[in-house]
Design a protein around this motif. Structure first.
Motif, PDB file in Angstrom:
ATOM      1  N   SER A   6      -4.244  18.145  11.823  1.00 18.25           N
ATOM      2  CA  SER A   6      -5.383  19.067  11.836  1.00 18.25           C
ATOM      3  C   SER A   6      -6.497  18.467  12.678  1.00 18.25           C
ATOM      4  CB  SER A   6      -5.879  19.324  10.408  1.00 18.25           C
ATOM      5  OG  SER A   6      -6.342  18.119   9.818  1.00 18.25           O
ATOM      6  N   GLY A   7      -7.526  19.269  12.911  1.00 19.32           N
ATOM      7  CA  GLY A   7      -8.689  18.768  13.621  1.00 19.32           C
ATOM      8  C   GLY A   7      -8.814  19.231  15.057  1.00 19.32           C
ATOM      9  N   SER A  20      -6.585  14.469  12.616  1.00 18.06           N
ATOM     10  CA  SER A  20      -6.117  13.835  11.393  1.00 18.06           C
ATOM     11  C   SER A  20      -4.687  14.267  11.113  1.00 18.06           C
ATOM     12  CB  SER A  20      -6.997  14.233  10.213  1.00 18.06           C
ATOM     13  OG  SER A  20      -8.334  13.852  10.417  1.00 18.06           O
ATOM     14  N   CYS A  21      -3.964  13.409  10.449  1.00 17.95           N
ATOM     15  CA  CYS A  21      -2.583  13.717  10.075  1.00 17.95           C
ATOM     16  C   CYS A  21      -2.341  13.155   8.678  1.00 17.95           C
ATOM     17  CB  CYS A  21      -1.610  13.095  11.072  1.00 17.95           C
ATOM     18  SG  CYS A  21       0.140  13.303  10.653  1.00 17.95           S
ATOM     19  N   VAL A  22      -1.999  14.031   7.756  1.00 16.41           N
ATOM     20  CA  VAL A  22      -1.681  13.583   6.405  1.00 16.41           C
ATOM     21  C   VAL A  22      -0.178  13.447   6.281  1.00 16.41           C
ATOM     22  CG1 VAL A  22      -1.743  15.971   5.547  1.00 16.41           C
ATOM     23  CG2 VAL A  22      -1.957  14.063   3.954  1.00 16.41           C
ATOM     24  N   VAL A  23       0.250  12.320   5.746  1.00 14.67           N
ATOM     25  CA  VAL A  23       1.671  12.020   5.587  1.00 14.67           C
ATOM     26  C   VAL A  23       2.014  12.033   4.105  1.00 14.67           C
ATOM     27  CG1 VAL A  23       3.518  10.385   6.082  1.00 14.67           C
ATOM     28  CG2 VAL A  23       1.573  10.586   7.645  1.00 14.67           C
ATOM     29  N   SER A  24       3.022  12.778   3.734  1.00 13.56           N
ATOM     30  CA  SER A  24       3.432  12.833   2.339  1.00 13.56           C
ATOM     31  C   SER A  24       4.927  12.591   2.220  1.00 13.56           C
ATOM     32  CB  SER A  24       3.081  14.204   1.749  1.00 13.56           C
ATOM     33  OG  SER A  24       3.724  15.242   2.462  1.00 13.56           O
ATOM     34  N   ARG A  70      -5.132   4.191  11.215  1.00 18.66           N
ATOM     35  CA  ARG A  70      -4.377   4.635  10.048  1.00 18.66           C
ATOM     36  C   ARG A  70      -5.062   4.153   8.784  1.00 18.66           C
ATOM     37  NH1 ARG A  70       1.346   2.211  10.887  1.00 18.66           N
ATOM     38  NH2 ARG A  70       1.667   2.826   8.706  1.00 18.66           N
ATOM     39  N   ASP A  71      -4.884   4.888   7.718  1.00 20.39           N
ATOM     40  CA  ASP A  71      -5.391   4.502   6.408  1.00 20.39           C
ATOM     41  C   ASP A  71      -4.212   4.611   5.447  1.00 20.39           C
ATOM     42  OD1 ASP A  71      -6.483   4.404   3.828  1.00 20.39           O
ATOM     43  OD2 ASP A  71      -8.370   5.295   4.479  1.00 20.39           O
ATOM     44  N   ASN A  72      -3.613   3.474   5.163  1.00 24.38           N
ATOM     45  CA  ASN A  72      -2.401   3.485   4.338  1.00 24.38           C
ATOM     46  C   ASN A  72      -2.685   3.869   2.886  1.00 24.38           C
ATOM     47  OD1 ASN A  72      -0.952   2.718   6.576  1.00 24.38           O
ATOM     48  ND2 ASN A  72      -0.775   0.568   5.968  1.00 24.38           N
ATOM     49  N   VAL A  73      -3.904   3.675   2.449  1.00 28.05           N
ATOM     50  CA  VAL A  73      -4.252   4.049   1.072  1.00 28.05           C
ATOM     51  C   VAL A  73      -4.274   5.576   0.950  1.00 28.05           C
ATOM     52  CG1 VAL A  73      -6.033   3.957  -0.699  1.00 28.05           C
ATOM     53  CG2 VAL A  73      -5.528   1.929   0.682  1.00 28.05           C
ATOM     54  N   LYS A  74      -4.859   6.207   1.946  1.00 25.55           N
ATOM     55  CA  LYS A  74      -4.957   7.664   1.930  1.00 25.55           C
ATOM     56  C   LYS A  74      -3.741   8.343   2.567  1.00 25.55           C
ATOM     57  CE  LYS A  74     -10.012   7.721   2.116  1.00 25.55           C
ATOM     58  NZ  LYS A  74     -11.200   8.176   2.890  1.00 25.55           N
ATOM     59  N   ASN A  75      -2.815   7.549   3.115  1.00 26.57           N
ATOM     60  CA  ASN A  75      -1.659   8.103   3.837  1.00 26.57           C
ATOM     61  C   ASN A  75      -2.104   9.027   4.980  1.00 26.57           C
ATOM     62  OD1 ASN A  75       0.251   6.741   2.335  1.00 26.57           O
ATOM     63  ND2 ASN A  75       1.479   8.551   1.950  1.00 26.57           N
ATOM     64  N   MET A  76      -3.052   8.536   5.748  1.00 31.81           N
ATOM     65  CA  MET A  76      -3.621   9.320   6.835  1.00 31.81           C
ATOM     66  C   MET A  76      -3.505   8.570   8.164  1.00 31.81           C
ATOM     67  SD  MET A  76      -4.870  12.214   5.643  1.00 31.81           S
ATOM     68  CE  MET A  76      -6.010  12.689   6.959  1.00 31.81           C
ATOM     69  N   VAL A  77      -3.348   9.332   9.233  1.00 29.44           N
ATOM     70  CA  VAL A  77      -3.339   8.810  10.590  1.00 29.44           C
ATOM     71  C   VAL A  77      -4.390   9.596  11.375  1.00 29.44           C
ATOM     72  CG1 VAL A  77      -1.953   8.326  12.626  1.00 29.44           C
ATOM     73  CG2 VAL A  77      -0.867   8.404  10.366  1.00 29.44           C
ATOM     74  N   TYR A  78      -5.101   8.909  12.241  1.00 32.40           N
ATOM     75  CA  TYR A  78      -6.170   9.546  12.992  1.00 32.40           C
ATOM     76  C   TYR A  78      -6.011   9.288  14.492  1.00 32.40           C
ATOM     77  CZ  TYR A  78      -8.248   9.385   8.323  1.00 32.40           C
ATOM     78  OH  TYR A  78      -8.467   9.503   6.979  1.00 32.40           O
ATOM     79  N   ALA A  95       3.693  11.917  14.372  1.00 30.51           N
ATOM     80  CA  ALA A  95       5.084  11.588  14.064  1.00 30.51           C
ATOM     81  C   ALA A  95       5.138  10.223  13.394  1.00 30.51           C
ATOM     82  CB  ALA A  95       5.928  11.594  15.331  1.00 30.51           C
ATOM     83  N   THR A  96       6.224   9.989  12.682  1.00 30.43           N
ATOM     84  CA  THR A  96       6.364   8.713  12.007  1.00 30.43           C
ATOM     85  C   THR A  96       7.826   8.339  11.885  1.00 30.43           C
ATOM     86  OG1 THR A  96       5.647   7.452  10.064  1.00 30.43           O
ATOM     87  CG2 THR A  96       6.470   9.667   9.664  1.00 30.43           C
ATOM     88  N   THR A  97       8.083   7.071  11.684  1.00 29.10           N
ATOM     89  CA  THR A  97       9.441   6.597  11.481  1.00 29.10           C
ATOM     90  C   THR A  97       9.393   5.359  10.603  1.00 29.10           C
ATOM     91  OG1 THR A  97      11.517   6.052  12.613  1.00 29.10           O
ATOM     92  CG2 THR A  97       9.504   5.092  13.520  1.00 29.10           C
TER      93      THR A  97
END
Length: 130
Positions: A6-7, A20-24, A70-78, A95-97
């Motif tokens: 988003s953003g 922003s990117c939320v990873v779940s 990245r914020d690993n606590v919030k599971n976010m990438v910016y 994207a992630t791997t």
């Protein structure tokens, strides 16, 4: 693992945006993350990436203007994007791997690592125009 970016939006040349990117569905600590973009009529290209240890890589076209974090606590990438140019207009995908401790998944040129990323989110449109 699911990702949602988003953003995006419309911005004038020289302006800034933060994506922003939320990873779940997974613990981000174990995943390398990346941003890619695709402009109309062009192939998807790498923008930036970051390993689990914090190593980063950028495409030449965005170096000095974009910053991945990245914020690993919030599971976010910016992706902080400054001094935007019309050529930055594209749909941006995060994207992630799974790649804990692996550095080869994030290297320049990013086109070499694009196929190493297993999980992709829906993109967010960025339009740079006056």
């Amino acid at each position: 693992v699911q990702l949602q970016a988003s953003g995006g939006g419309l911005v004038q040349p020289g302006g800034s945006l933060t994506l922003s990117c939320v990873v779940s569905g997974g613990t981000l600590d174990y995943y390398a993350v990346a941003w890619f973009r695709q402009a109309p009529g062009k192939e998807r290209e790498g923008v930036s990436c970051m390993t689990t240890s914090g190593k980063t890589a950028y495409s030449d076209s965005v170096k000095g203007r974009f910053t991945i974090s990245r914020d690993n606590v919030k599971n976010m990438v910016y992706l902080q994007m400054n001094n935007l140019k019309p050529d930055d207009t594209a749909i941006y995908h995060c994207a992630t791997t799974l790649a804990q401790g692996l550095s080869f998944v994030c290297a320049e040129p990013l086109e070499r690592v694009k196929n190493l990323y297993d999980y992709w989110g829906q993109g967010t449109q960025v339009t740079v125009s006056s």
